[in-house]
Scaffold this motif. Structure first.
Motif, PDB file in Angstrom:
ATOM      1  N   UNK B  35     -16.139  16.372   4.008  1.00 12.56           N
ATOM      2  CA  UNK B  35     -16.793  16.214   5.305  1.00 12.56           C
ATOM      3  C   UNK B  35     -18.311  16.118   5.182  1.00 12.56           C
ATOM      4  N   UNK B  36     -18.859  16.727   4.136  1.00 16.27           N
ATOM      5  CA  UNK B  36     -20.307  16.741   3.974  1.00 16.27           C
ATOM      6  C   UNK B  36     -20.711  17.981   3.213  1.00 16.27           C
ATOM      7  N   UNK B  37     -21.997  18.155   3.003  1.00 14.37           N
ATOM      8  CA  UNK B  37     -22.459  19.286   2.204  1.00 14.37           C
ATOM      9  C   UNK B  37     -23.318  20.269   2.977  1.00 14.37           C
ATOM     10  N   UNK B  38     -23.623  19.977   4.236  1.00 17.84           N
ATOM     11  CA  UNK B  38     -24.437  20.901   5.018  1.00 17.84           C
ATOM     12  C   UNK B  38     -24.124  20.749   6.498  1.00 17.84           C
ATOM     13  N   UNK B  39     -24.067  21.872   7.201  1.00 14.98           N
ATOM     14  CA  UNK B  39     -23.784  21.814   8.634  1.00 14.98           C
ATOM     15  C   UNK B  39     -24.253  23.103   9.288  1.00 14.98           C
ATOM     16  N   UNK B  40     -24.673  22.977  10.554  1.00 18.54           N
ATOM     17  CA  UNK B  40     -25.021  24.164  11.339  1.00 18.54           C
ATOM     18  C   UNK B  40     -23.910  24.502  12.331  1.00 18.54           C
ATOM     19  N   UNK B  46     -17.851  21.657   5.832  1.00 16.37           N
ATOM     20  CA  UNK B  46     -18.377  21.224   4.537  1.00 16.37           C
ATOM     21  C   UNK B  46     -17.279  21.293   3.473  1.00 16.37           C
ATOM     22  N   UNK B  47     -17.170  22.386   2.770  1.00 13.20           N
ATOM     23  CA  UNK B  47     -16.210  22.509   1.668  1.00 13.20           C
ATOM     24  C   UNK B  47     -14.780  22.451   2.203  1.00 13.20           C
ATOM     25  N   UNK B  48     -13.956  21.600   1.592  1.00 13.90           N
ATOM     26  CA  UNK B  48     -12.585  21.427   2.057  1.00 13.90           C
ATOM     27  C   UNK B  48     -11.801  22.726   2.062  1.00 13.90           C
ATOM     28  N   UNK B  49     -11.018  22.900   3.092  1.00 17.21           N
ATOM     29  CA  UNK B  49     -10.099  24.030   3.285  1.00 17.21           C
ATOM     30  C   UNK B  49     -10.823  25.331   3.620  1.00 17.21           C
ATOM     31  N   UNK B 260      -6.664  17.137   4.966  1.00 14.78           N
ATOM     32  CA  UNK B 260      -7.774  16.305   5.470  1.00 14.78           C
ATOM     33  C   UNK B 260      -8.159  15.277   4.424  1.00 14.78           C
ATOM     34  N   UNK B 261      -8.385  14.062   4.887  1.00 18.26           N
ATOM     35  CA  UNK B 261      -8.985  13.059   4.009  1.00 18.26           C
ATOM     36  C   UNK B 261      -9.996  12.238   4.799  1.00 18.26           C
ATOM     37  N   UNK B 362     -13.052   6.474   8.197  1.00 25.28           N
ATOM     38  CA  UNK B 362     -11.785   6.761   8.857  1.00 25.28           C
ATOM     39  C   UNK B 362     -11.245   8.029   8.213  1.00 25.28           C
ATOM     40  N   UNK B 363     -10.799   8.969   9.048  1.00 22.68           N
ATOM     41  CA  UNK B 363     -10.300  10.223   8.497  1.00 22.68           C
ATOM     42  C   UNK B 363      -8.974  10.607   9.135  1.00 22.68           C
TER      43      UNK B 363
END
Lengths: 62, 368
Positions: B35-40, B46-49, B260-261, B362-363
């Motif tokens: 999903x990405x490496x940073x989020x508020x 960010x990290x899967x699962x 998730x993919x 697309x996810x």
């Protein structure tokens, strides 16, 4: 989910008035989600909880 | 630890089957972050699962690289971090790292969760900028929710290996299905509104008066700039924490993609890998596209897109935007999109590619 809009989509293959999914537009970069009508799907369950808590209204299908 | 102790533990682990049992936790090394490496934002960002759930406090969650220290020397290259960007004395503030584990993965793990003489062991590396005593727990989801918690002490800015052995209990219910079976939580902070003496660190308990944990001695939420890091999480059969079962990035990614993919175009005209056909009949007039998920998913996923995709039919084109009926199963998805205004006819083949957007995505999400 930071939701801008949510709307039921008619299942055009079923052709019986049932819905195939809920189309959700998020405020986050206008991401669009197609949420299946399926209680095994956690997004669907979250939407139903938001509706139950009166935090969300899902538009009827066209 | 003496070599004799090590051999004794290995023998115990072998007898319990944990030397060969898989890590029930997915992406415990925090290496996959689709999903990405940073989020508020809260939860899975960010990290899967791994979700970072918080309230009453502002937090930035990130996937970070690890280049030194004890977990690095044990083969870990990534960790997940929660950083406090506020100062909150709210009595209802909280923050936790969590992973929801599919019930059938517990039910078929070999753990007799109804027996007090059958065990699983949770182990992980943790580091906090704030010295103190923190908590981890597991929570059942089927039937009455039961909690089993443990305390662990951290020195400031020091990686510590935490081990928590969990016995079964006759009151537990964990179904053999694809729903949520167990939640693993690693917790930097729960304020006093969510802690108290009804919780303990010795037995399974049910929630009373919102006492999820015993009181925290320190207040991570009141320490602006505080950080809390986690990596190397393993939940395994038996009473012994065996060395982390490292796996290839590809194997790890595939386990994550059951939930998730995310496919990113990565080229301004990158292909989506969906095939389609224009259909001009009364009720289904449109261009019907179909695609396949990378792996059989836990449940029918939510499909989502962002950016700009084009559906092309012969010399005509129209936006691909999940506008019509979208159906998903555990292996396939299908979307009915508008037909081009010109240049295409019934029966023409169709394809989708990025519309000058190398970030289009697309996810599919079947998270618990």
């Amino acid at each position: 989910m930071d939701i801008k809009s949510a709307k039921y989509i008619k299942d055009t293959l079923a052709n019986d008035g049932s819905h195939s999914n809920i189309r959700v537009v998020l405020n986050n970069n206008n991401t669009v989600m197609a949420v299946p009508i399926n209680t095994e799907n956690s997004d669907y369950n979250k939407l139903m909880k938001m509706v139950e808590d009166k935090e969300l209204t899902i538009e009827d299908a066209d | 630890m003496s070599r004799a102790r090590t051999f004794a533990d290995l023998a115990t682990a072998s007898e319990a089957g944990s030397l060969t049992s898989p890590n029930i936790v997915i992406n415990g090394d925090m290496s996959v972050a689709q999903r990405g490496t940073s989020s508020t934002s809260t939860n899975l960002q960010t990290v899967d699962r791994w979700g970072v759930s918080f309230g009453g406090v502002a937090v930035t969650q990130t996937q970070q690289s690890l280049t030194s220290g004890s977990p690095y020397e044990s083969g870990f290259n990534n960790f997940i971090r929660a950083a406090n960007t506020s100062t909150s004395s709210s009595t209802t503030s909280y923050i936790q790292f969590y992973q929801n584990i599919e019930a059938q993965h517990i039910a078929n793990s070999g753990w007799n969760f109804k027996s007090s003489s059958s065990f699983v062991t949770l182990s992980f590396w943790a580091r906090s900028s704030l010295q103190g005593t923190y908590y981890a727990n597991v929570v059942t989801n089927d039937g009455t929710a039961y909690y089993r918690s443990a305390a662990f002490a951290l020195s400031a800015d020091t990686w510590t290996k935490v081990t928590f052995t969990i016995e079964g209990n006759s009151n537990l219910t964990i179904n053999d299905d694809n729903g949520q079976g167990l939640q693993v939580n690693i917790v930097p902070h729960y304020a006093t509104g969510y802690t108290g003496s009804n919780a303990n660190t010795t037995t399974w308990y049910t929630l009373v008066s919102n006492d999820y944990f015993p009181d925290f001695a320190q207040s991570w939420s009141e320490s602006s700039g505080a950080t809390f890091d986690v990596t190397g999480v393993q939940l395994e059969l038996g009473q012994v924490a065996t060395p982390y079962k490292h796996e290839s990035f590809g194997d790890n990614l595939m386990r994550c993609q059951r939930y998730f993919y995310k496919y990113i175009s990565n080229n301004i005209y990158g292909p989506l890998g969906a095939t389609g056909m224009q259909i001009n009949t009364n009720s289904t007039s449109g261009t019907m596209y179909q695609g396949q998920h990378p792996i059989i998913m836990r449940a029918a996923p939510t499909m989502a897109y962002g950016g700009s995709w084009t559906g092309e039919v012969a010399t005509g084109s129209a936006a691909f935007a999940l506008t019509g009926s979208v159906r998903s199963s555990t292996l396939f998805w299908q979307s009915q999109e508008p037909i081009p205004s010109s240049g295409a006819n019934d029966g023409y083949a169709a394809m989708v590619y990025a519309n000058g957007d190398d970030d289009a995505f697309l996810s599919g999400s079947a998270e618990l």
